[in-house]
Design a protein around this motif. Structure first.
Motif, PDB file in Angstrom:
ATOM      1  N   VAL A 318       0.836  -1.193   0.000  1.00 19.39           N
ATOM      2  CA  VAL A 318       0.000   0.000   0.000  1.00 19.39           C
ATOM      3  C   VAL A 318       0.875   1.249   0.000  1.00 19.39           C
ATOM      4  CG1 VAL A 318      -1.630   1.339   1.388  1.00 19.39           C
ATOM      5  CG2 VAL A 318      -1.986  -1.111   1.071  1.00 19.39           C
ATOM      6  N   LYS A 319       1.943   1.188   0.797  1.00 19.18           N
ATOM      7  CA  LYS A 319       2.810   2.362   0.910  1.00 19.18           C
ATOM      8  C   LYS A 319       3.762   2.511  -0.270  1.00 19.18           C
ATOM      9  CE  LYS A 319       2.902   2.613   5.950  1.00 19.18           C
ATOM     10  NZ  LYS A 319       3.603   1.963   7.076  1.00 19.18           N
ATOM     11  N   SER A 320       3.879   1.453  -1.083  1.00 17.55           N
ATOM     12  CA  SER A 320       4.916   1.459  -2.121  1.00 17.55           C
ATOM     13  C   SER A 320       4.651   2.494  -3.198  1.00 17.55           C
ATOM     14  CB  SER A 320       5.003   0.069  -2.747  1.00 17.55           C
ATOM     15  OG  SER A 320       3.778  -0.208  -3.401  1.00 17.55           O
ATOM     16  N   CYS A 321       3.395   2.863  -3.379  1.00 17.81           N
ATOM     17  CA  CYS A 321       3.065   3.681  -4.546  1.00 17.81           C
ATOM     18  C   CYS A 321       1.796   4.469  -4.283  1.00 17.81           C
ATOM     19  CB  CYS A 321       2.866   2.747  -5.742  1.00 17.81           C
ATOM     20  SG  CYS A 321       2.383   3.621  -7.221  1.00 17.81           S
ATOM     21  N   SER A 322       1.742   5.659  -4.849  1.00 16.55           N
ATOM     22  CA  SER A 322       0.563   6.484  -4.602  1.00 16.55           C
ATOM     23  C   SER A 322      -0.356   6.561  -5.828  1.00 16.55           C
ATOM     24  CB  SER A 322       1.006   7.888  -4.186  1.00 16.55           C
ATOM     25  OG  SER A 322       1.828   8.415  -5.208  1.00 16.55           O
ATOM     26  N   ALA A 323      -0.006   5.834  -6.881  1.00 18.95           N
ATOM     27  CA  ALA A 323      -0.820   5.896  -8.100  1.00 18.95           C
ATOM     28  C   ALA A 323      -2.265   5.514  -7.800  1.00 18.95           C
ATOM     29  CB  ALA A 323      -0.232   4.958  -9.154  1.00 18.95           C
ATOM     30  N   ARG A 324      -3.205   6.217  -8.416  1.00 21.45           N
ATOM     31  CA  ARG A 324      -4.620   5.963  -8.152  1.00 21.45           C
ATOM     32  C   ARG A 324      -5.135   4.772  -8.962  1.00 21.45           C
ATOM     33  NH1 ARG A 324      -6.057   6.934  -3.772  1.00 21.45           N
ATOM     34  NH2 ARG A 324      -8.201   6.612  -4.447  1.00 21.45           N
ATOM     35  N   ARG A 325      -4.454   4.508 -10.072  1.00 21.33           N
ATOM     36  CA  ARG A 325      -4.938   3.415 -10.923  1.00 21.33           C
ATOM     37  C   ARG A 325      -3.861   2.328 -11.014  1.00 21.33           C
ATOM     38  NH1 ARG A 325      -6.764   8.049 -13.458  1.00 21.33           N
ATOM     39  NH2 ARG A 325      -9.035   8.181 -13.617  1.00 21.33           N
ATOM     40  N   ILE A 326      -4.290   1.102 -10.819  1.00 23.66           N
ATOM     41  CA  ILE A 326      -3.342  -0.015 -10.831  1.00 23.66           C
ATOM     42  C   ILE A 326      -3.797  -1.032 -11.864  1.00 23.66           C
ATOM     43  CG2 ILE A 326      -2.418  -1.947  -9.464  1.00 23.66           C
ATOM     44  CD1 ILE A 326      -2.876   0.077  -7.018  1.00 23.66           C
TER      45      ILE A 326
END
Lengths: 373, 279, 89
Positions: A318-326
């Motif tokens: 969860v903390k690895s990335c702030s991108a909204r779309r995966i």
């Protein structure tokens, strides 16, 4: 250290040798057979044993026995053989036996396409046997990583007294790449805890780290490898307290060392991105190219590649990335996608199932990604 | 969990995990008799100084007979149904200094584990396999077994077993085993002497022990009383010096021949592997 | 009789009798009353006793100990390690 040029199957075999493999039992199956063929030539010269068994059931039971006799042991197989190993995975779990099982994934179900790749055994590796347990599972994306993760798999198995699965696939298995083979002294090798000689050990009494030292056969411990639910003595204990204590400890001993077990790699995840590609194994190679291509075209895309497919460190992810779309790219109907949906529940998670018998081309992958961009 | 160590009373007590005795076996079950005879053979080998108790590993699958591994005071493995032989193979190949004893019933060893038995015998792998034949799946409540005679009514063959039994002695002698013998729990001295001999040999050694199961099989054939079943079996058991394989079929009507069906000294798997013998 | 009822609460209670040559011992709480020892004894040394052990079984007793020839068939045929014969003197 020596540099060579090798396919993934050889890298796994070499990694096992570096880790201290002493016993290998297997049954031929495409696309994993080269692992046994390579070891059959190399291991006897190093004081180890390789035996071709009558089936995969015998293979995995033999390596569990060998591990109790003190040898680091491994088997390798592919889908149909892996299915046959189901019951014994449970045996290795409950007897807390360090073993490494390699599943070189091929297309299924059933006989499927023996010579072609797939990533459809991802959940099978996780929940192969019946009962409650966790089996750590690693997925390499290159020949070098097949070597490195095999060493890590042995270390995890020995440290946590657990079976460990390596999920390779037909692409990694037969892909030739440069490979650096390290000497034993250049890598960290973990060996299982064993009670002191002469000490009367309760075979399942854990240390504070929840791992019981393993009483190896033949050293006077009067050890018990028990497949029944047991107490600390290894005695059958069909009672709630013993059952809960055992099953909880089998889980907790692995969660407690999630730092050792879980591993991933991220690319540009520190940047402020719109999209993150989530991938693993051979498909991650193309996902990586796709990310570079998309970035070239001006998209704000990063990528996260799982090296450990189970258990997942959800907090870290969860903390690895702030991108909204995966976008989850994988060569199956969407398996890690289900995890991603759960873990990144406040974001938009899209499946990108590829179902490709060959390593998908960059064009195929871009096409799938484009549907979500 | 600390238990008071029980005192050694019976001459075989040192072989037993005394905190687990009495065993869970039904009254009159032949497995205990077989186990006692094996312990006496082990004692003779220990006294000769040829065998170290710390180097013995017992391996059992699932079933009444395999459960003997819970009671022996040695390194022991109680593993999966039918998979005792491959487990034992891993043990012996990883540490050739051990003496591996596989114990199991006919269902465990010749039924679900039949393929492993065949291949272990074919390889002449260094282990002793003791198969205790009670003609029935006893632990699960009396279902038909690979050795159940034709016509016997079991819980899964309520109209009588239509299948002829497997003669495991014949199967194993047809392969590369070094020693094949059959004894009966009514002749514990033969169990002891065959097991004693097996302990001194190399390669694959197979001993079938015909046993009594008054509680489950006895019910099926009308011999519910342990003494009745024991006596009826005893009447049918015939010892022969060097019996032929042709005589090895087990028949409740014409008798059960016991004895040493095969004894030879073919190079064992370990000997071939380590180049001690062979080419 | 060598034992008394209070001995039954003792987990390792023994019934034992001897004559000049042999002593026959029964570990009371291991017996399951299968009757094999009584049946195989060639000289009929053993009979079922009136004792009830911790599991509700009647162990045998060597009532006719003077007939014991020390053949140990009872010991060899006991499935529960409950009876054994010792040489005396």
């Amino acid at each position: 250290m020596r540099k060579t040029f090798a396919p993934g199957n050889v890298a796994i075999a070499e990694g096992a040798i570096t880790a201290g493999l002493k016993f290998y039992a297997g049954y031929p199956i495409t696309p994993s057979s080269e692992i046994m063929e390579y070891l059959a030539e190399r291991l006897p010269r190093l004081g180890g044993v390789v035996i071709q068994m009558e089936d995969e059931i015998a293979s995995i039971n033999a390596i569990i026995g060998a591990s109790w006799a003190g040898a680091k042991s491994m088997t390798a197989t592919s889908g149909p053989g892996f299915s046959l190993m189901a019951e014994a995975i449970g045996l290795a779990v409950i007897t807390e036996t360090p073993i490494v099982v390699v599943n070189v994934m091929r297309a299924g179900p059933s006989t499927g396409v023996p010579t072609k790749t797939s990533q459809s055994d991802v959940l099978q590796a996780r929940w192969l046997a019946h009962g409650d347990y966790i089996v750590p599972c690693y997925a390499p994306w290159s020949v070098q990583e097949a070597y490195d993760l095999t060493i890590k798999a042995f270390n995890t198995a020995e440290l946590l007294r657990t079976p460990v699965v390596i999920l390779s696939d037909a692409v990694i298995a037969h892909l030739w790449e440069p490979l650096v083979i390290r000497d034993e002294k250049e890598v960290t090798i973990i060996n299982r805890k064993v009670p002191k000689e002469g000490e009367k050990a309760l075979p399942y009494k854990p240390d504070p780290d929840l791992i019981p030292p393993m009483p190896i056969f033949g050293r006077g411990f009067k050890a018990i490898a028990e497949s029944l639910t047991h107490d600390e003595r290894g005695y059958y204990a069909p009672r709630d307290d013993s059952y809960r204590a055992l099953v909880l400890r089998l889980h907790m001993k692995i969660f407690k060392r999630l730092d050792q077990v879980f591993d991933y790699e991220s690319y540009y995840c520190g940047e402020d991105c719109d999209y993150m590609l989530l991938s693993y194994g051979s498909v991650a190679r193309i996902a990586y190219l796709a990310m570079l291509e998309l970035r070239k075209r001006g998209h704000r895309v990063c990528m996260l590649r799982l090296k450990t497919l189970w258990p997942l460190d959800e907090e870290k992810l969860v903390k690895s990335c702030s991108a909204r779309r995966i976008i989850v790219l994988e060569n199956n109907m969407g398996k890690i996608y289900m995890d991603a949906e759960r873990i990144f529940r406040d974001r938009e998670v899209y499946p990108a199932p590829l179902l490709s018998l060959e390593l998908p081309s960059l064009r195929d992958v871009l096409e799938v990604i484009n549907t979500w961009l | 969990m600390a238990m008071k160590t029980p005192p050694l009373i019976h001459p075989l007590d040192k072989h037993l995990r005394l905190d687990r005795v009495p065993t869970m076996y039904c009254p009159g079950c032949g497995i205990g008799i077989a186990l006692g005879a094996m312990f006496r053979a082990l004692d003779r080998r220990f006294n000769e100084g040829l065998l170290d108790p710390n180097r013995i590993v017992w391996v059992g699958g699932i079933g009444c007979s395999a459960r003997a591994t819970l009671y022996v005071n040695y390194d022991a493995a109680h593993v999966l149904h039918g998979r005792a032989i491959p487990f034992a193979l891993g043990v012996i190949l990883a540490n050739p200094n051990l003496q591996v004893i596989v114990i199991g019933g006919d269902g465990d060893i010749a039924g679900i584990g039949g393929n492993h038995l065949i291949h272990a015998a074919k390889r002449n792998i260094d282990m002793i396999v003791v198969m205790i034949t009670n003609f029935v799946y006893a632990m699960t409540g009396g279902q038909v077994a690979p050795t159940t005679p034709v016509g016997v009514k079991t819980t899964t063959t309520p109209y009588g077993n239509p299948e002829p039994p497997i003669n495991v002695v014949k199967v194993v002698t047809s392969l590369n085993a070094n020693y094949v013998a059959r004894a009966s729990v009514t002749t514990p001295h033969y169990i002891e002497s065959f097991f004693y001999k097996a302990l001194g040999m190399k390669g694959f050694r197979f001993i079938e022990i015909v046993s009594t199961c008054p509680e489950v099989y006895g019910r099926h054939i009308g011999l519910r009383d342990p003494v009745d079943m024991y006596n009826e079996l005893k009447k049918r058991v015939k010892y022969k010096q060097k019996p032929s394989i042709e005589e090895s079929d087990i028949s409740w009507d014409t008798g059960i021949v016991i004895g040493e069906f095969l004894e030879r000294n073919n190079p064992s798997y370990l000997e071939l592997l380590t180049g001690v013998r062979g080419k | 009789m060598v034992f008394n009822l209070s001995a039954l609460e003792e987990p390792y209670a023994l019934i034992s009798r001897e004559h000049g040559k042999f002593r026959v011992c029964i570990i009371v709480n291991r017996c399951k009353e299968c009757g094999l020892c009584i049946a195989v004894c060639p000289t009929k040394v053993l009979v079922k006793s009136s004792v009830i052990n911790a599991y509700g079984y009647h162990p045998p007793e060597p009532a006719n100990i003077e007939k014991c020839i020390g053949c140990r068939l009872c010991e060899y045929n006991c499935p529960d390690f409950a009876i054994f014969v010792e040489r005396v003197g």
